[in-house]
Scaffold this motif. Structure first.
Motif, short mmCIF file in Angstrom:
data_model
loop_
_atom_site.label_atom_id
_atom_site.label_comp_id
_atom_site.label_asym_id
_atom_site.label_seq_id
_atom_site.Cartn_x
_atom_site.Cartn_y
_atom_site.Cartn_z
N THR A 17 -0.06 -11.92 -6.90
CA THR A 17 -0.08 -10.77 -6.01
C THR A 17 -0.98 -9.70 -6.59
O THR A 17 -1.13 -9.57 -7.81
N ALA A 18 -1.56 -8.93 -5.72
CA ALA A 18 -2.47 -7.87 -6.14
C ALA A 18 -1.71 -6.77 -6.86
O ALA A 18 -0.55 -6.49 -6.57
N ARG A 19 -2.40 -6.15 -7.80
CA ARG A 19 -1.82 -5.02 -8.53
C ARG A 19 -1.72 -3.79 -7.64
O ARG A 19 -0.90 -2.91 -7.85
N MET A 20 -2.61 -3.70 -6.69
CA MET A 20 -2.66 -2.58 -5.76
C MET A 20 -3.46 -3.05 -4.55
O MET A 20 -4.11 -4.09 -4.61
N PRO A 21 -3.44 -2.30 -3.47
CA PRO A 21 -4.31 -2.67 -2.34
C PRO A 21 -5.78 -2.63 -2.77
O PRO A 21 -6.14 -2.01 -3.77
N ASN A 22 -6.61 -3.28 -1.99
CA ASN A 22 -8.04 -3.25 -2.29
C ASN A 22 -8.49 -1.80 -2.40
O ASN A 22 -8.15 -0.97 -1.55
N PRO A 23 -9.25 -1.46 -3.45
CA PRO A 23 -9.68 -0.07 -3.64
C PRO A 23 -10.38 0.55 -2.43
O PRO A 23 -10.25 1.75 -2.18
N THR A 25 -9.57 0.16 0.56
CA THR A 25 -8.57 0.60 1.53
C THR A 25 -7.81 1.81 1.01
O THR A 25 -7.28 2.58 1.80
N VAL A 26 -7.78 1.97 -0.29
CA VAL A 26 -7.14 3.15 -0.88
C VAL A 26 -8.03 4.38 -0.68
O VAL A 26 -7.54 5.48 -0.41
N CYS A 154 -14.12 -5.02 -8.82
CA CYS A 154 -13.00 -4.36 -8.13
C CYS A 154 -11.88 -5.36 -7.85
O CYS A 154 -10.70 -5.07 -8.10
N THR A 158 -8.09 -5.64 -9.88
CA THR A 158 -6.87 -5.35 -9.12
C THR A 158 -6.16 -6.62 -8.65
O THR A 158 -5.18 -6.55 -7.92
N GLN A 160 -7.03 -9.05 -6.53
CA GLN A 160 -7.00 -9.30 -5.10
C GLN A 160 -6.85 -10.81 -4.88
O GLN A 160 -7.45 -11.61 -5.58
#
Length: 166
Positions: A17-23, A25-26, A154, A158, A160
């Motif tokens: 799983t991703a660490r965070m949403p795609n940068p 989208t952030v 990226c 993260t 992805q």
């Protein structure tokens, strides 16, 4: 004897799983200029099929599963053959690529692996690419390689997940 299975990404220490949403989208304001850069690159005179191969090879080198997945899907949708897509990782030994594509792939590897040697992009690699592409085409290739490396960094940072961005 029981069949052996490959270790999962989880077992290898990488979460699925991703660490965070795609940068992008952030910070969605970043996406429009990135898309503009890609549009400009496509106007550089390098065939789209070559740009697709460059994207796929840089993504393979960097281990970016999200970009490898997106790259082969995009190239396939544009008409690229499975034979060529499967052979990109071994392009030097495969008979499916033109001299111009080989020059672009060599440039891709050199410009992606910049710390592997003192002269990151040796003259022979550059000169071979310059035999096949004019200055605008070389600019398009370098921008495509750099943009792919940007996406790869990226996405890998993260974690992805391949297949999420369709």
């Amino acid at each position: 004897m029981a069949a052996q299975t490959a270790p999962t990404a989880q077992a290898a220490g990488t979460a699925l799983t991703a660490r965070m949403p795609n940068p992008a989208t952030v910070i969605p304001e970043a996406m429009k200029p990135i898309q503009g850069l890609i549009v400009a690159i496509r106007r550089g005179g390098v065939p789209q099929a070559t740009l697709d191969l460059v994207h796929l090879r840089a993504s393979q080198v960097n281990g970016c599963s999200a970009c490898v997945n997106a790259g082969w899907r995009s190239a396939r949708k544009a008409g690229e053959t499975n034979e060529r897509l499967f052979a990109v990782a071994a392009w030097r030994e495969a008979p499916y690529f033109s001299d111009a594509e080989r020059a672009a792939l060599a440039l891709t590897e050199a410009a992606t692996r910049v710390s592997d040697r003192a002269d990151a992009v040796p003259d022979d690699v550059w000169d071979e690419a310059a035999r096949h592409y004019d200055e605008r085409g070389l600019a398009g290739l370098i921008l495509m390689i750099a943009t792919t490396n940007f996406f790869n960094r990226c996405n890998v940072s993260t974690r992805q997940t391949a297949g999420v961005w369709r």
